[in-house]
Design a protein around this motif. Structure first.
Motif, PDB file in Angstrom:
ATOM      1  N   GLN A   1       3.197   7.580  -0.714  1.00  0.00           N
ATOM      2  CA  GLN A   1       4.501   8.230  -0.635  1.00  0.00           C
ATOM      3  C   GLN A   1       5.527   7.620  -1.582  1.00  0.00           C
ATOM      4  N   LEU A   2       5.093   6.816  -2.542  1.00  0.00           N
ATOM      5  CA  LEU A   2       6.025   6.186  -3.472  1.00  0.00           C
ATOM      6  C   LEU A   2       6.043   6.944  -4.794  1.00  0.00           C
ATOM      7  N   PRO A   3       7.198   6.944  -5.478  1.00  0.00           N
ATOM      8  CA  PRO A   3       7.242   7.554  -6.820  1.00  0.00           C
ATOM      9  C   PRO A   3       6.385   6.734  -7.787  1.00  0.00           C
ATOM     10  N   PRO A   4       5.955   7.345  -8.888  1.00  0.00           N
ATOM     11  CA  PRO A   4       5.013   6.676  -9.814  1.00  0.00           C
ATOM     12  C   PRO A   4       5.510   5.317 -10.333  1.00  0.00           C
TER      13      PRO A   4
ATOM     14  N   LEU B   1       4.851  -1.963  -7.584  1.00  0.00           N
ATOM     15  CA  LEU B   1       4.303  -2.539  -6.356  1.00  0.00           C
ATOM     16  C   LEU B   1       2.846  -2.947  -6.553  1.00  0.00           C
ATOM     17  N   ARG B   2       2.077  -2.157  -7.290  1.00  0.00           N
ATOM     18  CA  ARG B   2       0.675  -2.499  -7.556  1.00  0.00           C
ATOM     19  C   ARG B   2       0.596  -3.811  -8.358  1.00  0.00           C
ATOM     20  N   ALA B   3       1.501  -3.979  -9.338  1.00  0.00           N
ATOM     21  CA  ALA B   3       1.521  -5.214 -10.134  1.00  0.00           C
ATOM     22  C   ALA B   3       1.885  -6.408  -9.258  1.00  0.00           C
ATOM     23  N   HIS B   4       2.810  -6.208  -8.337  1.00  0.00           N
ATOM     24  CA  HIS B   4       3.206  -7.287  -7.434  1.00  0.00           C
ATOM     25  C   HIS B   4       2.059  -7.669  -6.499  1.00  0.00           C
TER      26      HIS B   4
END
Length: 151
Positions: free
Chosen positions: A18-21, A27-30
């Motif tokens: 549900q997150l924008p690209p 967030l994926r990098a974090h």
């Protein structure tokens, strides 16, 4: 690194897609660099899979319809069928009553009937603002106006 970690709500939104690209990439990098967030995401994934494995429960009937059927049916009279009676007097009569009662109560505060009050009454009306309420003992005899420790 824990100071800048996202909240659990953001990780849950990440898991649900549900997150924008742009936020998804950040967030994926974090998560790739933060062990604590990676562990939290794995726990959320495990919880999600276990919740999805639970059997779907169906009620089998509409509970709302059952409750409505048990309620007694009350018919409402139409607006034209209602009797108006003396209802039009309600507002002017209540206003006049309130005004009369206010004038009466206000006049009892102002007027003084002979014999009601002594000629030189003490200022008892302001006694509620005294540091010591009327009828109490004074903590220090000098603090009371009479000086004897009693009021």
């Amino acid at each position: 690194m824990a100071d800048h970690c996202p909240r659990t709500l953001a990780l849950s939104a990440f898991l649900d897609g549900q997150l924008p690209p742009r936020r998804l990439r950040d967030l994926r990098a974090h998560i790739d660099n933060c062990a604590a967030c990676g562990e939290m995401l794995r726990e959320l994934e495990t919880l999600r899979s276990r919740l999805q494995a639970l059997p779907q429960e169906r009620l089998g009937f509409d509970l709302g319809a059952v409750i409505e059927a048990r309620l007694p049916v009350q018919s409402r009279p139409s607006r034209t069928a209602r009797r108006r009676g003396l209802r039009w007097l309600l507002f002017p009569l209540s206003g006049a009553t309130a005004l009369t009662l206010g004038l009466y109560l206000g006049s009892t505060l102002i007027r003084s009937v002979a014999g009601d009050m002594p000629e030189n009454p003490p200022m008892l009306t302001m006694a509620v603002f005294d540091p010591i309420p009327p009828g109490n003992l004074c903590p220090v005899p000098k603090s009371c106006p009479s000086g004897n420790g009693f009021r």
